[in-house]
Every structure is written in structure tokens, then in C-alpha cells.
Design an enzyme around this catalytic site. Structure first.
Site, PDB file in Angstrom:
ATOM      1  CG  ASP A  24      -0.196  -0.091   2.480  1.00 52.30           C
ATOM      2  OD1 ASP A  24       0.517  -0.517   2.576  1.00 52.30           O
ATOM      3  OD2 ASP A  24      -1.017   0.121   3.559  1.00 52.30           O
ATOM      4  CB  SER A  25       4.191   1.673  -0.105  1.00 51.42           C
ATOM      5  OG  SER A  25       4.725   0.620  -0.612  1.00 51.42           O
ATOM      6  CG  ASP A  41       0.452  -4.119   1.767  1.00 52.27           C
ATOM      7  OD1 ASP A  41       0.639  -4.978   2.703  1.00 52.27           O
ATOM      8  OD2 ASP A  41       1.359  -3.349   1.882  1.00 52.27           O
ATOM      9  CE  LYS A  64       3.461  -6.060   3.644  1.00 51.53           C
ATOM     10  NZ  LYS A  64       2.954  -4.723   4.641  1.00 51.53           N
ATOM     11  CD  GLU A 102       1.228  -1.530   8.134  1.00 55.43           C
ATOM     12  OE1 GLU A 102       0.481  -0.624   8.427  1.00 55.43           O
ATOM     13  OE2 GLU A 102       1.297  -1.535   6.866  1.00 55.43           O
ATOM     14  CD  GLU A 123       8.122  -0.344   6.873  1.00 56.52           C
ATOM     15  OE1 GLU A 123       7.079  -1.089   7.119  1.00 56.52           O
ATOM     16  OE2 GLU A 123       8.804   0.650   6.949  1.00 56.52           O
TER      17      GLU A 123
END
Ligand code: KIV
Length: 275
Positions: free
Chosen positions: A44-45, A83, A112, A114, A180
């Protein structure tokens, strides 16, 4: 045949380090594929590096699906992980609905998410339903307003919680974990403690693999890359020079030439123009 989560696990077991890279579109996926990158992340960057947002928070499921579909089409061997965006997996029901859309509409092989212990039940449920899940701990950018954008878990208590989160994700069935911006000695200890592969970004050399953002690695930003990134090329400068040359050629009339143009029988032209 695509690389599977079992192949990624086998890479950890045989001590083969895993290179992962973000990709957001068809050409980047095709180039990564030619370079034999085994695992691609549609991160999602993309909200920041492709769409110019300040954070990853505005990214929607539709954004992820459109970009992930292009990455899947551009690759044939890499394992493609996408993501789930901000607050699209806040409840188990949301997570299942979001996972269904991204897996079915984009065709990725894994997702993915978080978070740690608090999302472990969701990770377990998705895994039971056949969705391979990669965890993400340390600096989790979707929580940047509560965590800050800095190295995480430097103090013993936070480091202890991170180890517990990592173990909870592994127990819940996560097939791999991204760490990260975590101190290198802590990331190395987690990597030794876990059976599943640990992929670092700004987490030192002791992880099972590394993930980097396409634009950082290739110098597609003006200015400096983040400290944890290494620039392997300066493609941004090469593109800028090429574009300046193009603008100059258009202005001077050097482009296009006959080589880039098509001719026409003068008689046909004259008939067409009524001459
Ligand atoms: O969104 C992303 O690109 C990521 C990586 C930085 C791990 O989550």
C-alpha cells in the site's frame, strides 16, 4: 509454475536468503520477473510512491485490486503478495470480505496484514479459509499516527511485546513476517526464534530476506532515499535526461524525422485536397 509459500519456507530452511521487492504495475512486475525476484509485494506504499499521498491511509481496496491485477499479469513465477489497506480488516468479517475481493479479482497468492496479537484470530481464520497471510510488525505505516515514523521496539518492554506478537502470528498460521524499522539485533533474534521466514526492511542483515520499495531501489525519487534503502540505479535522472532531450528535439524540430513518419502518394493527397 509460480513459487509457493512452501518454496519460501524451504528457502529459510536451506539458508537461502529471500529477495522481495514491491511492484505496482505490469512493466515493473515483468522486469522483476526477468531479474528472478521470487516474491513481489503490491504494497500500500503505492498510495505514496505512485499516487503522491502523504501516507498509506487513503489507499482503497479498489486501488489495491487494480494495481495487483497488473502485477499478477506481468509475472508468471513470482509469488505475489498484496497488502490489505487501512481498516479493511478491522473485523474478521471485513477481513474475509476484503480477502475475497483481492484474491478473486486480482489473483494474488497471499495477503499482508499489519499488526500482532490483536489480529492473530483474523490471521488464523483467513489461513483456515485458504488465504496465506504474511504478518507485518515494527513500524506498521497504517498506524503511523499512533506509532510515529521511527525505529520501533528499542526498549526492552516494547521489544518483548514484538517477540510475543511475532510468535502469535506464527502460531496463527502466518507463512512469513515482515519486520520494518526494528533494531538489527532484535530482528536477528526474532528470525532465529521463528520457524517462518522473516523479511526485513530497515531491520539489519540478520533476517531471512529483505524487502525494498521499487522507487527507493531504483532512484525514482528526486532527493535522498530513506536510510534503510540502497540505490542500485539512478533511473529518475536517466528518465529526466531522456525527457529533456525529447522536449529539446520537439522544440528544435529534430523529432520526428522521416524515420518516424509515413509517406503518401502526392496524387492521392492532391485528390483528397481537391487540387
Ligand atoms: O507497503 C509496502 O511497500 C510495505 C513494505 C515497505 C514492506 O509494506
Amino acid at each position: 509454475m509460480r513459487i509457493t509459500v512452501f518454496d519460501i519456507q524451504a528457502m529459510k530452511e536451506s539458508g537461502q536468503r529471500i529477495a522481495m521487492l514491491t511492484a505496482y504495475d505490469h512493466p515493473s512486475a515483468a522486469l522483476a520477473e526477468r531479474a528472478e525476484v521470487p516474491m513481489l509485494l503490491v504494497g500500500d506504499s503505492l498510495g505514496m510512491v505512485v499516487h503522491g499521498a502523504d501516507t498509506t491511509l487513503p489507499v482503497t481496496l479498489d486501488d489495491m485490486i487494480r494495481h495487483a491485477r497488473a502485477v499478477v499479469r506481468g509475472s508468471s513465477r513470482a509469488l505475489v503478495v498484496a497488502d490489505l489497506p487501512f481498516l479493511t480488516y478491522a473485523t474478521e468479517g471485513d477481513a474475509i470480505a476484503s480477502a475475497r475481493r483481492v484474491m478473486q479479482e486480482a489473483g494474488v497468492q497471499a495477503l499482508k496484514l499489519e499488526g500482532g496479537i490483536s489480529i492473530a484470530p483474523t490471521v488464523r481464520r483467513l489461513t483456515e479459509l485458504g488465504v496465506p497471510v504474511m504478518g507485518h510488525l515494527g513500524l506498521t505505516p497504517q498506524a503511523q499516527h499512533t506509532l510515529g515514523l521511527r525505529v520501533q521496539a528499542r526498549q526492552a518492554e516494547a521489544a518483548r511485546r514484538l517477540v510475543e506478537d511475532a510468535l502469535a502470528l506464527q502460531d496463527a498460521g502466518a507463512f512469513a513476517l515482515v519486520l520494518e524499522l526494528v533494531p538489527a539485533p532484535l530482528a536477528a533474534a526474532v528470525t532465529r526464534r521463528l520457524r517462518i521466514p522473516v523479511i526485513g526492511i530497515g531491520a539489519g542483515a540478520g533476517c531471512d530476506g529483505q524487502v525494498q520499495v521499487w522507487h527507493d531501489l531504483l532512484g525514482l525519487f528526486p532527493g535522498k532515499s530513506p536510510r534503510h534503502a540502497k540505490r542500485y540505479a539512478d533511473i529518475g535522472t536517466a528518465i529526466e535526461e531522456a525527457l529533456r532531450a525529447y522536449v529539446g528535439d520537439v522544440r528544435s524540430g529534430a523529432f520526428p524525422t522521416v524515420a518516424q513518419s509515413s509517406g503518401m502518394d502526392p496524387e492521392e493527397l492532391s485528390r483528397a485536397l481537391g487540387g
